[in-house]
Design a protein around this motif. Structure first.
Motif: not given
Length: 533
Positions: A390-408
């Motif tokens: 679960t922790q990894s899956r949450i992190a992967e989704v957040i990685q993709a979501q925040t990329a749209a705002a300007g976080f890498d």
């Protein structure tokens, strides 16, 4: 070698209590080789019932619970999820009921002095520990002092508020506090407050493998990594509500074998992932679900640029779509969160609901205002047992979501066992907060400068004063809830050291043998749980 606890107690109908157990002494420290041999020997005898002897050994009213085995049986050294299993063999002065509300346990009531710096607990008369020792005021004093003063005890820091303990009579014990603190009955409602036999303490019993408590069950057999066999404690004050003769705790089933395990009787009750709820329900198994004290969070280090800028912290929070995470990672179960307290629990502030809600355009604007025109590159550490959890899956989704705002974000697994000590060197850390019985203690852990889960090691101006006001307010005062909510809001609003994601939906599946099992918001209880005839 099979690691085993003292033999199970026998009931003495003449005296109405349990006879002392004969200890199977384990000479010296348990070596790794001995444990390995014990587990190997046990594995050859595993049966469909979770591996401890087969149907012929089951007592008439016996269930097997697929959950997780504790890291230790000594509550003074316990952590997080240990509370669920340890509360089966231990009791404290107080406990939390299935709704997460404060309730009496070994003490039937308690009273504070007028100053609020001392609380007297009134014990139920005639109680005993599983070795026959009396649960009296002297035993409470010995147990709490051990948990407070034991080197390396996880309970020590929390119990430091108790400066002295006096046994006023056999059934009245007074805790003298360092200051006004009305949170103590809540503080003692979990691992921190679990009591052990003074005779066991004096005899140096290895409580990490042979607990001697006053809980509803007694540990009869324990094989690390395999199972724990618990038998009913007829001396427990609430024994009439314990309908099981035996409860076997085994590690929760892997997703691929849950259906077969429940169908065959390998498990009667099994903790399951959200992905399993619908198919198991469709297959005819009864499912219990509900929110609990646990909340997934990202710890944010405000000492590390650029997260030392409140605009960047807000942008990061607004870049996260919590509703989408609930729908995808949690299959629509649970609720998004913007604070450490789940809805309707003490400390929950409705005003914080949807605080910093998902808004990609606003997040980009905040980063531009902060002077960031290029993507912000940062390592995102994840506490994980492997790649597919679960922790990894949450992190992967957040990685993709925040990329749209300007976080890498670059995901990196935190070393196994690294825990919070290593996290203080991280910038972003994916973790899960298991909650605390006392909401004030929860805020201390999360937001105090010395808080175990505050990797920023700083807190907002005025936080100490707000938290102390909540601590000094009686639980039955009309000012308690607003004072506590004010402390929550002060902690959360601003450059918060946490990005709260979503609460846990705790789900169990059970077969047709089980009756009376209900969802508990904090510690899983087994009062009223029985076997269908």
């Amino acid at each position: 070698m099979v690691l085993q606890t003292p033999q199970s107690p026998a009931a003495d109908p003449q005296r109405g209590r349990m006879l002392p157990r004969r200890a199977l002494m384990l000479g010296g420290l348990l070596g790794a080789a001995g444990l390995t041999a014990g587990c190997a020997a046990a594995s050859g005898a595993l049966t469909a019932l979770g591996g401890d002897g087969g149907d012929s050994e089951r007592l008439p009213h016996s269930l097997t619970w697929g959950w997780r085995l504790p890291t230790t049986w000594d509550s003074a050294r316990g952590i997080g999820y240990d509370v669920h299993v340890l509360s089966l063999v231990h009791s404290g002065l107080t406990r939390l009921d299935p709704d997460g509300e404060l309730a009496p346990d070994l003490a039937h009531s308690w009273t504070y002095n007028d100053a609020g710096d001392a609380v007297t607990f009134h014990l139920r008369p005639g109680l005993t520990f599983s070795d026959g020792a009396a649960v009296d005021a002297a035993a409470v004093k010995a147990g709490l002092e051990r948990s407070r003063d034991l080197p390396g005890a996880t309970s020590a820091q929390s119990l430091a508020v108790i400066v002295d303990i006096t046994a006023d009579s056999e059934t009245d014990v007074t805790l003298h506090l360092a200051g006004v603190n009305h949170q103590v009955p809540l503080l003692l409602a979990g691992l921190i407050g679990h009591l052990v036999s003074p005779d066991a303490i004096a005899a140096g019993v290895e409580l990490n493998v042979a607990p001697v408590g006053a809980g509803p069950f007694v540990l009869d057999e324990y094989i690390p990594g395999s199972h724990a066999r618990l038998v009913r404690n007829p001396a427990h004050w609430n024994a009439a509500e314990i309908l099981l003769d035996e409860l076997r705790v085994v590690p929760r089933p892997a997703e691929a074998v849950t259906f077969a395990g429940l169908s065959s009787g390998q498990y009667d009750i099994a903790h399951i992932d959200d992905s399993q709820i619908a198919p198991l329900e469709q297959a005819g198994f009864e499912i219990t679900t509900g929110t609990c004290f646990n909340v997934h969070t990202i710890e944010v280090n405000n000492r590390h640029a650029p997260f030392d800028d409140p605009l960047v912290v807000e942008a990061f929070n607004r870049a996260i779509d919590r509703d989408a995470i609930v729908e995808s990672v949690f299959f629509g179960h649970g609720e998004p969160d913007w604070q450490p307290f789940t809805r309707d629990l003490q400390g929950y502030d409705p005003a914080l609901d949807r605080h910093w809600d998902h808004d990609v355009e606003r997040a980009r604007s905040l980063l531009a205002e902060a002077g960031h025109t290029d993507p912000i590159a940062v390592t995102f550490h994840v506490l994980s047992d492997g790649g597919d959890d679960t922790q990894s899956r949450i992190a992967e989704v957040i990685q993709a979501q925040t990329a749209a705002a300007g976080f890498d974000l670059t995901l990196e697994m935190a070393p196994p066992g690294s825990g919070q000590k290593a996290a203080h060197s991280y910038t972003l850390y994916m973790y899960s907060f298991s909650g605390r019985e006392s909401p004030v203690q929860a805020l201390e852990v999360l937001y105090d400068e010395d808080g175990w889960m505050n990797i920023s090691e700083q807190h907002p101006s005025g936080f100490d004063e707000a938290l102390d006001l909540a601590r000094r307010t009686p639980l039955d005062s009309p000012d308690y809830t607003p004072n506590l909510q004010a402390a929550t809001q002060l902690a959360v609003v601003g450059a918060t050291p946490h990005a709260w994601i979503a609460n846990w939906n705790r789900a169990h599946a059970m077969n047709e043998r089980v009756t009376g099992f209900t969802h508990c918001r904090h510690t899983q209880r087994f009062e009223g749980v029985g076997v269908r005839s």
